[in-house]
Design an enzyme around this catalytic site. Structure first.
Site, mmCIF file in Angstrom:
data_model
loop_
_atom_site.group_PDB
_atom_site.id
_atom_site.type_symbol
_atom_site.label_atom_id
_atom_site.label_comp_id
_atom_site.label_asym_id
_atom_site.label_seq_id
_atom_site.Cartn_x
_atom_site.Cartn_y
_atom_site.Cartn_z
ATOM 1 N N LYS A 277 0.837 -1.211 0.000
ATOM 2 C CA LYS A 277 0.000 0.000 0.000
ATOM 3 C C LYS A 277 0.869 1.258 0.000
ATOM 4 O O LYS A 277 0.675 2.165 -0.814
ATOM 5 C CB LYS A 277 -0.927 -0.012 1.214
ATOM 6 C CG LYS A 277 -1.867 -1.207 1.263
ATOM 7 C CD LYS A 277 -2.790 -1.137 2.454
ATOM 8 C CE LYS A 277 -2.050 -1.269 3.758
ATOM 9 N NZ LYS A 277 -1.376 -2.584 3.917
ATOM 10 N N SER B 112 -19.947 -15.289 9.383
ATOM 11 C CA SER B 112 -19.605 -16.215 8.303
ATOM 12 C C SER B 112 -19.265 -17.619 8.782
ATOM 13 O O SER B 112 -19.061 -18.501 7.955
ATOM 14 C CB SER B 112 -18.428 -15.661 7.491
ATOM 15 O OG SER B 112 -17.272 -15.548 8.304
ATOM 16 N N LYS C 221 -9.996 -15.678 2.010
ATOM 17 C CA LYS C 221 -10.356 -16.957 2.634
ATOM 18 C C LYS C 221 -9.920 -18.139 1.766
ATOM 19 O O LYS C 221 -9.402 -19.137 2.281
ATOM 20 C CB LYS C 221 -11.864 -17.004 2.873
ATOM 21 C CG LYS C 221 -12.350 -16.037 3.943
ATOM 22 C CD LYS C 221 -13.861 -16.107 4.121
ATOM 23 C CE LYS C 221 -14.335 -15.144 5.194
ATOM 24 N NZ LYS C 221 -15.802 -15.186 5.387
#
Length: 805
Positions: free
Chosen positions: A367, A684, A727
């Site tokens: 970043k 989740s 994930k």
């Protein structure tokens, strides 16, 4: 050696508190602050008992955990009168001394000093003699002189001793209310003869009175000297007026003229120019030696040091930016495309005010380096502002100049340091901003990051508007959910995803290895890495979303290489996989984190964190009981509610699952998430908990090579989740071959790297029962041959068809 007489030879046990620089005497009150954990625990233990505590002075005030040799022997048993919690975690304590006591032994087994003591008593005099009366009167006189000379003793305290005739109490009272040394107070505490104690106090007080007289003489001489200095200042002020009248103060006039010339030469806006000229006039009128003079000079210097009309960079070139981004970064194609689109708008319409970019991604994904490359492509100066841990609003907008030590905020300071009014300002770690009683720094950023308002940004210290509309703001964050919503609405979020192992390999070859070789004085002839060795480092020594740990391991290899060359062991090194244990030690990451066999009640889930994806296993045990449901593993409220929803769904499907419909009354269920020290929350894990509970209740083992993610509802629907890319990469790192995802997330597979899609089988699911046979094959064998069709109208095999993207 002081001869001690015991009041009660029975040993007593009570909490003990070690005092630093303080002493307390019987029948006296003392208040003090307590901050040490062991002392706070002792206070709590005393409050739970009879509010009695043994106070003992330690010899070395710097000792954080004093031992027996660090403590005096005689202390005071006190009664806790009051405890008051103070901000910061400390406690203000008020105690009242009861009796002297001697320390026999102490322990710290219970988290505080638990002392075994025996109380002692004074040796009472045979009578009140003439010598005692004379000694008492002498103590009155010395205490009165001490109070008069020092001025630190209240008048009521002095009057209180004149009616006292007990020599022991009088000695304790004087010692308690004077600032004599701790060693002297301890000696008073240990003397058990009241007359001898008072004699010792009179001896100490005589010395203190003499010292006080000398200090008073010094103070009087200092006051005389200060009076002379004040007289000198007045004369200098008069001399300054005379010089001003005669036109002799040319040097100061030149300074004021220089300020005015600098202000006029900047061609500032009328409002700013008028304000600064008024400040110069105010500075010119200040008397000699005024404290306001330095404040005004600092203010004018800060304002004039700003790069009001200095700009950097020229025309925006998209092609140049493309070359620089491709040179400095591998991969990140979508990120590069969005940045080039942003720069293309700037090139096509230079006067347009583009949106503020916010780079969001795990640590080590580039970043900050992408922002630096953008500044290089635009030819602008880079102003970096680290926001991590900033809690004070004044850090952003500055302090009012009326405060002592006031200074501009970080934004204006960064602009001054980079010397350009249109830099690329990198606001790093914007999601780490804090908020407390000193204000909300994120609220202070709202004006700076709003293109409609920042043309007239006002810093509290400068008090004049500064145009920030030409500043290119770029922010970085690890977790966008932690950025305040009003601030997030002003920015366009660009996600920097996790790197695949193939991308890490290329990044290491193109960027990390050349960088570390140059940093350690090596070249391609002295140190080479095979592709297999780099891949082995990635898989065996790092498990991360970015490449920060990978760079550290490469740096470690470079250090080993330099050490070997210096020691003459070899001239060059070609790193192969079999050499890594010797260079880096044993593997830090196991090849396969999932279980080796199918187990009952153990399911692999997938979680998203601010540092990337993680494999999150769920363990469930069921046993006869009363229907209690236990959730452990440092779970948040949302995750606990997901567990309840999973249980409710299973109850509604108990018959079709072959369960006892009354299992919720006679079976206890314990749901546990390992790594209990790590907080976990989010919906989740709903489908994961559902499958784990079904497995534990039915005894059917769960396939160890399957992972899943999805939110569960009361009717068994599997809802979409976020962070699918991270994930699935976590699943690949941990050796998972099949991943069950919500059907609504199928559209997100386009964002997943091709190498991940080739190695993982993705199974979409709409309802929980759609994946039961896949997850627990043994459960399907127990069902009757005539299965009912799914509510979708398809055959069971059709709803579980694998999808490869």
């Amino acid at each position: 050696m002081v001869q001690i007489e015991y009041e009660d030879r029975t040993n007593l046990e009570m909490p003990m508190l070690a005092l630093r620089g303080l002493s307390v005497f019987p029948d006296m009150s003392l208040n003090f602050d307590v901050e040490r954990i062991v002392s706070l625990n002792a206070l709590n233990a005393a409050m739970e008992r009879d509010r009695q505590i043994f106070l003992l002075t330690q010899k070395d005030i710097m000792a954080e955990m004093p031992t027996r040799k660090d403590l005096y022997t005689v202390g005071t048993v006190c009664h806790l009168r009051q405890l008051l919690r103070i901000p910061g975690g400390g406690v203000k304590v008020l105690v009242e001394g009861m009796t002297r006591a001697k320390l026999v032994s102490f322990t710290t087994d219970e988290g505080y000093f638990s002392a075994e003591i025996v109380t002692v008593k004074d040796r009472q005099p045979r009578g009140y003699s003439v010598n005692t009366e004379a000694l008492v009167r002498k103590a009155f006189q010395l205490f009165s002189d001490y109070a008069r000379l020092t001025g630190t003793v209240a008048k009521e305290t002095v009057l209180a001793v004149f009616d006292e005739r007990r020599p022991g109490f009088l000695a304790d009272y004087i010692a308690q209310n004077t600032s004599i040394r701790v060693e002297c107070k301890q000696q008073v505490l240990e003397l058990l003869s009241p007359v001898k104690r008072l004699e010792y106090v009179c001896q100490v007080m005589s010395e203190e009175v003499e010292v006080a007289r000398v200090e008073k003489d010094i103070d009087q001489k200092l006051l005389v000297r200060m009076g002379e200095q004040q007289r000198t200042n007045i004369l200098r002020e008069q001399l300054g007026i005379i010089r001003s009248e005669l036109g002799m103060d040319a040097q100061e006039d030149a300074e004021f003229d220089e300020y005015r010339e600098r202000i006029l030469a900047l061609s500032l806006p009328e409002e700013v120019e008028t304000k600064l000229l008024k400040e110069v006039d105010k500075l010119e009128k200040q008397p000699y030696g005024s404290a306001e003079t330095s404040v005004l000079r600092n203010y004018l210097d800060a304002c004039l040091d700003l790069p009001w009309n200095v700009t950097t960079g020229g025309e925006v070139s998209v092609e140049k930016a493309r070359r620089i981004l491709d040179r400095d970064h591998y991969g990140l194609e979508k990120v590069k495309t969005r940045i080039l689109e942003y720069l293309a708008v700037r090139q096509y319409s230079p006067g347009s005010r583009g949106s503020i970019l916010c780079f969001v991604g795990p640590p080590g994904t580039g970043k900050t380096s992408v922002a630096i490359s953008i500044a290089d492509a635009l030819g602008r100066k880079l102003a970096r502002v680290a926001l991590g841990g900033v809690h004070d609003e004044a850090e952003i907008r500055g302090h009012r100049k009326t405060y002592v030590g006031a200074m501009p905020g970080r934004i204006m300071t960064a602009i001054t340091q980079c010397g350009s009014s249109n830099p690329l300002m990198l606001l790093d770690e914007i999601d780490k901003l804090g908020c407390d009683y000193r204000g909300d720094p994120s609220a202070a950023l709202l004006e700076a990051l709003d293109p409609e308002q920042n043309a007239r940004f006002r810093d509290h210290f400068l008090e004049i508007p500064f145009d920030l509309s030409d500043v290119l703001f770029i922010t970085t964050a690890n977790d966008a959910s932690r950025i305040p919503r009003p601030l997030l609405d002003r920015m366009e979020v660009i996600e920097l995803p996790s790197y695949t192992d193939l991308e890490k390999l290329q990044i290491a070859k193109r960027h990390l290895i050349p960088k570390q070789r140059a940093r350690h004085g090596l070249d391609g002839k002295k140190l080479r890495f095979t592709d297999e060795a780099i891949a082995a480092i990635i898989s065996g020594y790092t498990r991360e979303s970015g490449v920060r740990l990978l760079e550290r391991e490469i740096a470690a290899v470079c250090r080993k290489t330099v050490s070997g060359i210096v020691a003459g062991e070899f001239r060059s090194l070609r790193v192969r996989p079999d050499m890594l244990p010797e260079l880096l030690g044993p593997k830090k990451v196991s090849d396969d984190a999932v279980p080796k066999r199918d187990e009952v009640g153990l399911v692999n889930g997938l979680a998203w964190t601010s540092v990337g994806g993680e494999l999150l296993q769920v363990e469930v045990n069921s046993f006869p009981g009363s229907g209690a449901i236990e959730t452990t593993g440092n779970l948040g409220q949302v995750m606990k509610e997901s567990a309840k929803a999973a249980i409710s769904y299973i109850r509604s499907k108990a018959v079709s699952l072959g369960l006892d419909p009354e299992f919720y009354k006679n079976t206890d269920i314990h749901i546990h998430f390992p790594e209990g020290a790590v907080p976990k929350d989010g919906p989740s894990a709903g489908i994961t908990m559902t499958m784990a509970v079904i497995s534990a209740l039915t005894g059917a083992p769960v396939r160890h090579d399957i992972a899943m993610t999805g939110e569960i509802t009361l009717r068994g629907r599997i809802l979409a989740i976020g962070g699918l890319r991270e994930k699935t990469m976590a699943a690949l790192r941990n050796g998972i071959t099949t991943v069950i995802i919500p059907a609504d997330n199928m559209k997100d597979l386009e964002d997943i790297d091709q190498s991940v899609r080739e190695k993982i089988r993705f199974v979409p699911a709409v309802y929980a029962e759609d994946v039961l046979d896949l997850v627990m094959p043994s459960l399907a064998e127990r069902k009757p041959e005539s299965k009912k069709k799914k509510r979708t109208g398809q055959e069971p095999g059709e709803t579980r068809s694998a999808v490869r993207q």
